[in-house]
Design an enzyme around this catalytic site. Structure first.
Site, short mmCIF file in Angstrom:
data_model
loop_
_atom_site.label_atom_id
_atom_site.label_comp_id
_atom_site.label_asym_id
_atom_site.label_seq_id
_atom_site.Cartn_x
_atom_site.Cartn_y
_atom_site.Cartn_z
N LYS A 41 27.85 -21.34 57.39
CA LYS A 41 28.24 -20.05 57.98
C LYS A 41 26.97 -19.20 58.05
O LYS A 41 26.88 -18.08 57.51
CB LYS A 41 29.32 -19.40 57.09
N ASP A 70 34.18 -22.29 60.40
CA ASP A 70 35.50 -22.01 60.99
C ASP A 70 35.71 -22.85 62.25
O ASP A 70 36.77 -23.45 62.45
CB ASP A 70 35.71 -20.51 61.25
N TYR A 76 30.06 -22.40 43.20
CA TYR A 76 30.46 -23.20 42.03
C TYR A 76 29.42 -23.14 40.92
O TYR A 76 29.60 -23.77 39.87
CB TYR A 76 30.65 -24.66 42.43
N ASP A 95 34.54 -28.61 49.51
CA ASP A 95 35.77 -28.70 48.72
C ASP A 95 36.99 -28.49 49.62
O ASP A 95 37.94 -29.27 49.62
CB ASP A 95 35.71 -27.63 47.62
#
Ligand code: NAI
Length: 361
Positions: free
Chosen positions: A192, A225, A125, A249
């Protein structure tokens, strides 16, 4: 109750409807608020030459507290997100989104009670982007190849994902301080780091360091995930969850979906000097202007704002009235009828607001 002056940015799409409902409910709850209206979005482009006029930023700075409706961002082209610009300009580095079950709202679970703490200024972002075919993109591609970082196709557009030690420590510390202040037991960091070793890897490393400063709060981490799967199977294993910007988000909408949808999901953007409260949802162009929007998310965002202003009693009254309207189940908007699988007719935004005002007595 003390008088407060708050900047109101109605936004566009359903924003004008939901913020009007919110103002009525706050007035009925006895909140003594003087609203200073400031504009932003596509509608002000012509007059000001920008979707975020300086006068709007000044109005938030003056009052220190603002509440806004959603603002449409053109997809793919056009001006950059006003929401992101506001968060960056005012250094609103925390995006705080409590997620809780409201009986009768059509949630898949009845006992969700968790808090999403999303970093609000970095990651993908940050707005560091290079369009495909530009000299800047070509230079960057050449640089990456020379640096041994691997080949990038020459017709690529590029978005950069910066995650800093400072930004990570700030957001993780906020999550732990919040957990301590609210009597919560656990903080989970989501990342991640197995793939993005220098951005998410840094996030995880710094989160672990900050966690050591709070031995009274349990800490764990999840790969994003696996987090999604765990969240859907059993949300009760989570308490406070801290995310880099993009995962936060996405997880916000996932979590909202688990308790009944975007119509009831509140939020806040918080910095050291200013706070801007807003629902999780966007401008909902598909239902805008039709008096169909569910104003609950905006109203619960206003309850968060009242807490922030030290008006906890008024905020609690509003939350209680919201619960009563949902438990009664007579006046519910279309999104909730859909979430509950009900064939009862949906009420309008205005009818829901009136029911809430009646519940407030
Ligand atoms: P959205 O949240 O506006 O809508 C997604 C779906 O949820 C739609 O079907 C909509 O009708 C429904 N929905 C959302 N809020 C609702 C409510 N209060 N009551 C009943 N139904 C509701 O997301 P979408 O369509 O991805 O985005 C639309 C625009 O909003 C885009 O321009 C986007 O950039 C902007 N946006 C602005 C945000 C902000 O100002 N903070 C946040 C998210 C999106």
């Amino acid at each position: 109750m003390a008088k407060h002056t708050v900047t109101l940015i109605p936004g566009d799409g359903i924003g004008t409807e939901t913020t009007e409902a919110m103002q009525k409910v706050l007035a009925a709850a006895g909140a003594d608020i003087e609203w200073e209206v400031a504009l932003a979005g596509a509608g002000v482009m012509e007059e000001y030459g920008t979707p975020l006029p300086e006068s709007t930023i000044e109005a938030v700075k003056r009052n220190k507290v603002a509440i806004k409706g959603p603002i449409t961002t053109p997809v793919g082209t056009g001006f950059r997100s006003v929401n992101v610009a506001l968060r960056k300009t005012l250094d609103l580095y925390v995006c705080l989104r409590p997620v809780f079950s409201i009986p009768g709202a059509g949630g898949r679970y009845n006992d969700v009670d968790l808090v999403i703490v999303r970093e609000n200024s970095e990651d993908l972002y940050a707005g560091v982007e290079f369009a495909e075919g530009t000299q800047e993109a070509a230079d960057l591609i050449e640089f990456c190849e020379k640096a041994g970082a691997g080949a990038i196709r020459p017709d690529s557009g590029i978005s950069i994902k910066p995650i800093s030690i400072t930004g990570t420590q700030n957001i993780v510390r906020y999550a732990f301080d919040y957990a301590v202040a609210q009597g919560r037991k656990k903080v989970t960091a989501v990342h991640k780091a197995n793939i993005m070793k220098h951005s998410d890897g840094l996030f995880l490393r710094e989160a672990r360091k900050v966690a050591e400063e709070y031995p009274q709060i349990e800490f764990d981490d999840k790969i994003v995930d696996a987090f999604c799967m765990n969240m859907v199977i059993d949300p009760s294993q989570f308490d406070v969850i801290v995310f880099p910007n993009l995962y936060g988000d996405i997880a916000s909408d996932l979590a909202a979906g688990m308790v009944g949808g975007l119509g009831i999901a509140p939020g806040a953007n918080i910095g050291k000097d200013y706070a801007v409260f807003e629902a999780v949802h966007g401008s909902a162009p598909d239902i805008a202007g039709q008096n169909k929007a569910n104003p609950t998310a905006e109203i619960l965002s206003a309850a968060m704002m009242l807490d922030h202003l030290g008006e906890q009693e008024c905020a609690a009254r509003i939350r209680k009235a919201v619960r009563e309207v949902y438990e009664e189940g007579k006046w519910l908007t279309g999104d909730i009828r859909w979430a509950t699988g009900s064939s009862e007719p949906a009420c309008s935004c205005t009818e829901f607001t009136d029911a809430l005002i009646r519940a407030l007595g």
